[in-house]
Design a protein around this motif. Structure first.
Motif, mmCIF file in Angstrom:
data_model
loop_
_atom_site.group_PDB
_atom_site.id
_atom_site.type_symbol
_atom_site.label_atom_id
_atom_site.label_comp_id
_atom_site.label_asym_id
_atom_site.label_seq_id
_atom_site.Cartn_x
_atom_site.Cartn_y
_atom_site.Cartn_z
ATOM 1 N N THR A 96 0.837 -1.191 0.000
ATOM 2 C CA THR A 96 0.000 0.000 0.000
ATOM 3 C C THR A 96 0.875 1.246 0.000
ATOM 4 N N MET A 97 0.395 2.290 -0.651
ATOM 5 C CA MET A 97 1.092 3.582 -0.676
ATOM 6 C C MET A 97 0.147 4.668 -0.179
ATOM 7 N N ALA A 98 0.717 5.671 0.448
ATOM 8 C CA ALA A 98 -0.013 6.888 0.802
ATOM 9 C C ALA A 98 0.902 8.068 0.499
ATOM 10 N N HIS A 99 0.365 9.057 -0.195
ATOM 11 C CA HIS A 99 1.166 10.205 -0.609
ATOM 12 C C HIS A 99 0.385 11.497 -0.387
ATOM 13 N N PHE A 100 1.106 12.519 0.025
ATOM 14 C CA PHE A 100 0.568 13.868 0.163
ATOM 15 C C PHE A 100 1.349 14.765 -0.791
ATOM 16 N N TRP A 104 6.407 16.706 -1.657
ATOM 17 C CA TRP A 104 5.815 15.384 -1.800
ATOM 18 C C TRP A 104 6.250 14.541 -0.615
ATOM 19 N N LEU A 105 5.279 14.107 0.160
ATOM 20 C CA LEU A 105 5.517 13.204 1.292
ATOM 21 C C LEU A 105 4.880 11.867 0.960
ATOM 22 N N GLY A 106 5.622 10.803 1.081
ATOM 23 C CA GLY A 106 5.056 9.516 0.725
ATOM 24 C C GLY A 106 5.622 8.371 1.517
ATOM 25 N N ALA A 107 4.825 7.327 1.617
ATOM 26 C CA ALA A 107 5.255 6.093 2.284
ATOM 27 C C ALA A 107 4.706 4.906 1.503
ATOM 28 N N VAL A 108 5.538 3.871 1.413
ATOM 29 C CA VAL A 108 5.177 2.637 0.705
ATOM 30 C C VAL A 108 5.553 1.468 1.599
ATOM 31 N N GLY A 109 4.648 0.522 1.711
ATOM 32 C CA GLY A 109 5.041 -0.704 2.388
ATOM 33 C C GLY A 109 4.409 -0.848 3.758
ATOM 34 N N PRO A 110 4.919 -1.834 4.451
ATOM 35 C CA PRO A 110 6.103 -2.646 4.162
ATOM 36 C C PRO A 110 5.851 -3.667 3.064
ATOM 37 N N THR A 111 6.914 -4.185 2.498
ATOM 38 C CA THR A 111 6.786 -5.191 1.452
ATOM 39 C C THR A 111 6.680 -6.584 2.026
ATOM 40 N N GLU A 112 7.037 -6.759 3.300
ATOM 41 C CA GLU A 112 6.885 -8.058 3.959
ATOM 42 C C GLU A 112 6.980 -7.864 5.466
ATOM 43 N N PHE A 113 6.520 -8.857 6.196
ATOM 44 C CA PHE A 113 6.651 -8.880 7.654
ATOM 45 C C PHE A 113 7.534 -10.028 8.054
#
Length: 129
Positions: free
Chosen positions: A102-106, A120-129
């Motif tokens: 999942t991604m969230a961006h401002f 641009w502020l953004g976060a992606v992931g995590p890709t795994e646990f």
């Protein structure tokens, strides 16, 4: 305290063009949505300037995977735009599974030119646990 109203809308063409440049690994005109002096804080990144953002994203994407960004929802608050989506990451190493974090961006629009993103502020992931 500041309050702001947001309206859910279809994603604008500039946002779709931006993600397409990353997905296609072309890194061209889609980056024109960023102001020359834009700042990007993507995860731990602290990149300053449109060309620096473009170059660093190119280096990141070229490190062994291909991305495809899907828009789940887009919210327009005037001077701030919010985007939620998923990114399919297909790794060059075929022994690694495809992931869809999942991604969230401002996107904070430039005060002098509201058609450009100044931050641009953004976060992606995590890709795994």
């Amino acid at each position: 305290m500041t309050s702001m109203n947001f309206t859910q809308k279809d994603p604008p063409q500039w946002l779709l063009d931006f993600w397409k440049e990353i997905d296609d690994k072309t890194f061209g005109k889609g980056f024109d949505c960023l102001a020359d002096d834009a700042v990007c804080n993507l995860g731990v990144a602290d990149w300053h300037g449109r060309n620096t953002i473009r170059d660093n994203l190119r280096q990141f994407i070229d490190r062994g995977f291909t991305a495809h960004h899907d828009v789940v929802e887009y919210w327009d608050g005037g001077s701030i735009k919010m985007f939620h989506g998923k990114v399919r990451m297909t790794f060059d190493d075929k022994s690694l599974p495809v992931v869809r974090p999942t991604m969230a961006h401002f996107f904070y629009m430039d005060q002098n030119d509201p058609s450009k993103v100044s931050r641009w502020l953004g976060a992606v992931g995590p890709t795994e646990f």
